[in-house]
Write an enzyme that holds these catalytic residues in place. Sequence first.
Site, PDB file in Angstrom:
ATOM      1  N   HIS A   2       5.168  45.095 -16.670  1.00  0.00           N
ATOM      2  CA  HIS A   2       5.620  43.795 -16.168  1.00  0.00           C
ATOM      3  C   HIS A   2       6.759  44.017 -15.182  1.00  0.00           C
ATOM      4  O   HIS A   2       7.710  44.744 -15.478  1.00  0.00           O
ATOM      5  CB  HIS A   2       6.073  42.915 -17.334  1.00  0.00           C
ATOM      6  CG  HIS A   2       6.934  41.767 -16.888  1.00  0.00           C
ATOM      7  ND1 HIS A   2       6.542  40.897 -15.900  1.00  0.00           N
ATOM      8  CD2 HIS A   2       8.173  41.361 -17.281  1.00  0.00           C
ATOM      9  CE1 HIS A   2       7.497  40.004 -15.699  1.00  0.00           C
ATOM     10  NE2 HIS A   2       8.497  40.257 -16.515  1.00  0.00           N
ATOM     11  N   CYS A  27       6.641  36.389 -20.207  1.00  0.00           N
ATOM     12  CA  CYS A  27       6.067  37.315 -19.238  1.00  0.00           C
ATOM     13  C   CYS A  27       5.017  38.212 -19.880  1.00  0.00           C
ATOM     14  O   CYS A  27       4.327  38.960 -19.185  1.00  0.00           O
ATOM     15  CB  CYS A  27       7.166  38.151 -18.600  1.00  0.00           C
ATOM     16  SG  CYS A  27       8.412  37.117 -17.813  1.00  0.00           S
ATOM     17  N   ASN A  36       9.526  38.844  -9.585  1.00  0.00           N
ATOM     18  CA  ASN A  36       9.077  38.740 -10.983  1.00  0.00           C
ATOM     19  C   ASN A  36       8.270  37.448 -11.101  1.00  0.00           C
ATOM     20  O   ASN A  36       8.831  36.350 -11.001  1.00  0.00           O
ATOM     21  CB  ASN A  36      10.321  38.730 -11.887  1.00  0.00           C
ATOM     22  CG  ASN A  36      10.003  38.538 -13.361  1.00  0.00           C
ATOM     23  OD1 ASN A  36       8.933  38.054 -13.726  1.00  0.00           O
ATOM     24  ND2 ASN A  36      10.950  38.892 -14.211  1.00  0.00           N
TER      25      ASN A  36
HETATM   26  O1  UT7 Z   1      10.869  38.717 -16.862  1.00  0.00           O
HETATM   27  C1  UT7 Z   1      11.486  38.256 -18.007  1.00  0.00           C
HETATM   28  C2  UT7 Z   1      12.485  39.203 -18.461  1.00  0.00           C
HETATM   29  N1  UT7 Z   1      13.590  39.227 -17.541  1.00  0.00           N
HETATM   30  C3  UT7 Z   1      14.230  40.325 -17.351  1.00  0.00           C
HETATM   31  O2  UT7 Z   1      13.855  41.316 -17.929  1.00  0.00           O
HETATM   32  C4  UT7 Z   1      15.466  40.317 -16.516  1.00  0.00           C
HETATM   33  C5  UT7 Z   1      16.499  41.214 -17.151  1.00  0.00           C
HETATM   34  N2  UT7 Z   1      17.807  41.225 -16.523  1.00  0.00           N
HETATM   35  C6  UT7 Z   1      18.039  41.645 -15.278  1.00  0.00           C
HETATM   36  O3  UT7 Z   1      17.119  41.948 -14.530  1.00  0.00           O
HETATM   37  C7  UT7 Z   1      19.449  41.819 -14.834  1.00  0.00           C
HETATM   38  O4  UT7 Z   1      20.308  41.705 -15.955  1.00  0.00           O
HETATM   39  C8  UT7 Z   1      19.915  40.816 -13.749  1.00  0.00           C
HETATM   40  C9  UT7 Z   1      19.188  41.108 -12.443  1.00  0.00           C
HETATM   41  C10 UT7 Z   1      19.613  39.398 -14.200  1.00  0.00           C
HETATM   42  C11 UT7 Z   1      21.395  40.955 -13.503  1.00  0.00           C
HETATM   43  O5  UT7 Z   1      21.701  42.292 -13.121  1.00  0.00           O
HETATM   44  P1  UT7 Z   1      22.847  43.085 -13.860  1.00  0.00           P
HETATM   45  O6  UT7 Z   1      22.938  44.388 -13.197  1.00  0.00           O
HETATM   46  O7  UT7 Z   1      22.548  43.059 -15.320  1.00  0.00           O
HETATM   47  O8  UT7 Z   1      24.125  42.224 -13.491  1.00  0.00           O
HETATM   48  P2  UT7 Z   1      25.350  41.829 -14.410  1.00  0.00           P
HETATM   49  O9  UT7 Z   1      25.125  40.483 -14.978  1.00  0.00           O
HETATM   50  O10 UT7 Z   1      25.706  42.960 -15.336  1.00  0.00           O
HETATM   51  O11 UT7 Z   1      26.515  41.759 -13.359  1.00  0.00           O
HETATM   52  C12 UT7 Z   1      26.975  42.951 -12.673  1.00  0.00           C
HETATM   53  C13 UT7 Z   1      27.814  42.530 -11.490  1.00  0.00           C
HETATM   54  C14 UT7 Z   1      28.868  41.504 -11.834  1.00  0.00           C
HETATM   55  O12 UT7 Z   1      29.995  41.738 -10.977  1.00  0.00           O
HETATM   56  P3  UT7 Z   1      31.299  42.541 -11.516  1.00  0.00           P
HETATM   57  O13 UT7 Z   1      31.775  41.766 -12.705  1.00  0.00           O
HETATM   58  O14 UT7 Z   1      30.786  43.905 -11.893  1.00  0.00           O
HETATM   59  O15 UT7 Z   1      32.217  42.531 -10.339  1.00  0.00           O
HETATM   60  C15 UT7 Z   1      28.232  40.200 -11.443  1.00  0.00           C
HETATM   61  O16 UT7 Z   1      29.184  39.220 -11.120  1.00  0.00           O
HETATM   62  O17 UT7 Z   1      26.968  41.931 -10.516  1.00  0.00           O
HETATM   63  C16 UT7 Z   1      27.434  40.597 -10.236  1.00  0.00           C
HETATM   64  N3  UT7 Z   1      26.261  39.776 -10.006  1.00  0.00           N
HETATM   65  C17 UT7 Z   1      25.771  39.531  -8.795  1.00  0.00           C
HETATM   66  N4  UT7 Z   1      26.184  39.915  -7.573  1.00  0.00           N
HETATM   67  C18 UT7 Z   1      25.443  39.505  -6.529  1.00  0.00           C
HETATM   68  C19 UT7 Z   1      25.482  39.159 -10.932  1.00  0.00           C
HETATM   69  N5  UT7 Z   1      24.470  38.523 -10.328  1.00  0.00           N
HETATM   70  C20 UT7 Z   1      24.630  38.727  -8.993  1.00  0.00           C
HETATM   71  C21 UT7 Z   1      23.903  38.324  -7.856  1.00  0.00           C
HETATM   72  N6  UT7 Z   1      24.348  38.746  -6.643  1.00  0.00           N
HETATM   73  N7  UT7 Z   1      22.784  37.584  -7.930  1.00  0.00           N
END
Ligand code: UT7
Length: 347
Positions: free
Chosen positions: A265, A123, A295
Site C-alpha cells: 500500500h 487502505c 496515497n
Molecule cells: O494510508 C493510511 C495510513 N497512513 C499512513 O500510513 C501515513 C503515516 N504517516 C506519515 O506518512 C507521516 O507521519 C506524515 C507524512 C503524516 C508526517 O511525516 P512525519 O515525518 O511523521 O512528520 P512529523 O509529524 O514527525 O513532523 C516532523 C516535522 C515537524 O517539524 P519540527 O517540529 O521537526 O520542526 C513538523 O512540524 O515536519 C513538520 N511537518 C511539516 N513540514 C512541512 C509536518 N507536516 C509538514 C508538512 N510540511 N506537511
Amino acid sequence: MTDTPCAPDRGRGAAAVLTGLGAWLPPRRVPNSELCNRIDSSDQWIRERIGIAERRFAEPHVATGDMAVEAGARAMASAGIGAVDALVLASNTPDRPCPATAPWVAHRLGLPAVAAFDVMAGCSGFVYACTVAAGLIASGTARRVLVIGAETMTALVNPLDRATAPIFGDGAGAAVLEAGAPHAEGALGPVVWGSDGSLSDAISVPAGGARGRHRRNRTAPEEHFVHMSGNEVFRHAVRRMTAAARHAAAEAGWVLGDVDRLIAHQANQRITATVADLLEIPAARVPSNIEQVGNTAAASVPLLLAHAADQGELKPGHRVLLVAFGSGLAWAATTLVWPAGLSARLS
Ligand code: UT7
C-alpha cells in the site's frame, strides 16, 4: 442472467485466480507546488518525507462510483468477460452514506441483479475485498467476482490541513477473480489479516456517522474531514505491514528471499522502504507509484498492480507479496504467482 440470489455451487473449494486488471485516474494532476499555496509546506518536504511529487484530484462532479465504473469496465475488458456473479467495492469514500455504492456501479456496468456490496477497511480495503471474493469463490457462491478499490479522498481531506493534504489522492483500480485450481498461476494464497479498534481514533472522520448524531447541528466543519496522528500511524504501519507480510509469505510456503515483487500500500515511501528493509527485500523488487499518484487509500494496491503490470515490472512466474495497512486500524497481506497473459487495461 437471472435474479437467483447466488450461483450454483459448482467449483466449491476453488481458488480465486486473478484474470483481469484495470485502473482509472482522474486527468487533473496536482503538483506539490499547488498545495503549498494553501498549507505551510514545501515541494522538497513532501518529496523527502512522503515521496510524492503529484497526485490526481477528481473534478467536483466526479465521485467514487464514477471512477469505480471506469476501473471495473477496464478490468472486465482485461479479463475478456462481460458478466460476473458478484461485485465487491472497497472504499472509504462512498458516494453517499446510504445506500452502498456497489449496486449503482453494477448497474452502470450493465450487470443487472448481480450481488453487489461495499467493504470499508481503510487502505486495506482492496485486499480485504479480495479475501471476501476468494471466500465466495471457495464456497461455490460465485465463480467470477469483480473487486474494485475506488476513492475520492478529496471528499475527506481538509485542503488546509498540512498533516493530510499532501498525502492523499483520488483514483480507482479493479481486478477480476475467477474460480480456478488452487496452485494455478494467479491464484491468491492464504491471507493474513487483522485489526486493532483500540486505535480507531488514529485515522478518523469524527462527524457524520451514527455516533455523532445527537450533536449533528453543532459539529464544526473540520470534524467532517479526516484526522490522522501521522507519527503514531507510521509506527503501527511499519510494525503491522512487516509482520503481516512475513506471515503471509510463510503461509504460502515461501522464504522472503523468494519474493520477486513486494506490492505495498502506497502510504508513504518511507514506510514502504522501511518495511522492505526489515523484510530484507531489495528496493529493485519493490515497485512504487506514490510519486505520481499519492496515497489513494483502498485504490492504492490495485492501482499499483495495474501500473506495475503495465510497465512490465510484474512478469509471469514472479512471486508477488501484497500488503496493506490503514484506518481501523486494519491490515492484510497475501501472495500470488504472477500469471502469464494478463494485460492490465489503463485506458
Ligand atoms: O494510508 C493510511 C495510513 N497512513 C499512513 O500510513 C501515513 C503515516 N504517516 C506519515 O506518512 C507521516 O507521519 C506524515 C507524512 C503524516 C508526517 O511525516 P512525519 O515525518 O511523521 O512528520 P512529523 O509529524 O514527525 O513532523 C516532523 C516535522 C515537524 O517539524 P519540527 O517540529 O521537526 O520542526 C513538523 O512540524 O515536519 C513538520 N511537518 C511539516 N513540514 C512541512 C509536518 N507536516 C509538514 C508538512 N510540511 N506537511
